[in-house]
Write an enzyme that holds these catalytic residues in place. Structure first.
Site, short mmCIF file in Angstrom:
data_model
loop_
_atom_site.label_atom_id
_atom_site.label_comp_id
_atom_site.label_asym_id
_atom_site.label_seq_id
_atom_site.Cartn_x
_atom_site.Cartn_y
_atom_site.Cartn_z
N ASP A 29 32.81 39.06 19.98
CA ASP A 29 33.49 40.36 20.06
C ASP A 29 32.53 41.37 20.68
O ASP A 29 31.34 41.40 20.34
CB ASP A 29 33.94 40.81 18.67
N ILE A 30 33.06 42.19 21.57
CA ILE A 30 32.21 43.15 22.29
C ILE A 30 31.72 44.27 21.35
O ILE A 30 30.68 44.89 21.62
CB ILE A 30 32.97 43.71 23.52
N ASN A 85 44.91 40.42 13.11
CA ASN A 85 45.69 41.66 13.17
C ASN A 85 46.97 41.38 13.95
O ASN A 85 46.92 40.78 15.03
CB ASN A 85 44.89 42.76 13.87
N GLY A 91 46.99 46.85 13.34
CA GLY A 91 45.70 47.12 13.96
C GLY A 91 45.40 46.28 15.19
O GLY A 91 44.27 46.27 15.68
N GLN A 92 46.40 45.55 15.69
CA GLN A 92 46.16 44.73 16.89
C GLN A 92 46.06 45.63 18.11
O GLN A 92 46.92 46.50 18.32
CB GLN A 92 47.32 43.72 17.07
N HIS A 98 44.61 36.11 18.44
CA HIS A 98 43.21 35.75 18.21
C HIS A 98 42.88 35.87 16.73
O HIS A 98 43.46 36.67 16.02
CB HIS A 98 42.26 36.64 19.03
#
Ligand code: 5GP
Ligand code: ZN
Length: 114
Positions: A29-30, A85, A91-92, A98
């Site tokens: 995750d970034i 999510n 909260g997606q 994913h």
């Protein structure tokens, strides 16, 4: 298709990939919310959990069994957290299914936001 994760899977947008097979890609995750924060992403463009159908059952099984393997590979021997999510109210923000895999610290409570 204008989908961020499809572009990452296609290699059009760089990512730090830690695993890949014919069904799934796993990358960092970034904006990590834990020392280990990975995204387990099906190669197939499925929008969210809400779009899953019977035809995806094989993929779901593959995906679930992949989680502990990746966790072990990452040294998460004392446990880990998974989050999915779904939809704007869930909260997606990236509409390509994913699973978040988080660990490397004692994660507090059931919450996800920091
Ligand atoms: P969601 O809220 O949709 O479940 O989570 C999407 C996740 O994708 C967020 O945790 C966010 O940090 C991550 N993300 C957003 N853009 C990128 C990107 O360009 N590369 C990577 N590796 N992760 C991203
Ligand atoms: Zn996609």
């Amino acid at each position: 298709m204008d989908c961020l994760f499809c572009k990452i899977i296609a290699g059009e947008i760089p990512s730090t990939q830690v695993y890949s097979d014919e069904h799934a890609v796993v990358f960092k995750d970034i904006h990590p919310k834990a020392p280990v924060h990975l995204l387990i992403v099906p190669r197939k463009h499925i929008i969210s959990l809400a779009e899953l159908e019977e035809q995806h059952d094989g993929l779901i099984a593959h995906w679930m069994r992949l989680l502990p393997k990746i966790a072990k590979q990452q040294g998460l021997n004392h446990g880990f957290r998974t989050v999915i999510n779904t939809g704007p109210a869930g909260g997606q923000i990236v509409f390509h299914l994913h699973i978040h895999l988080l660990g490397g610290d004692k994660l507090s409570g059931a919450g996800f936001d920091d």
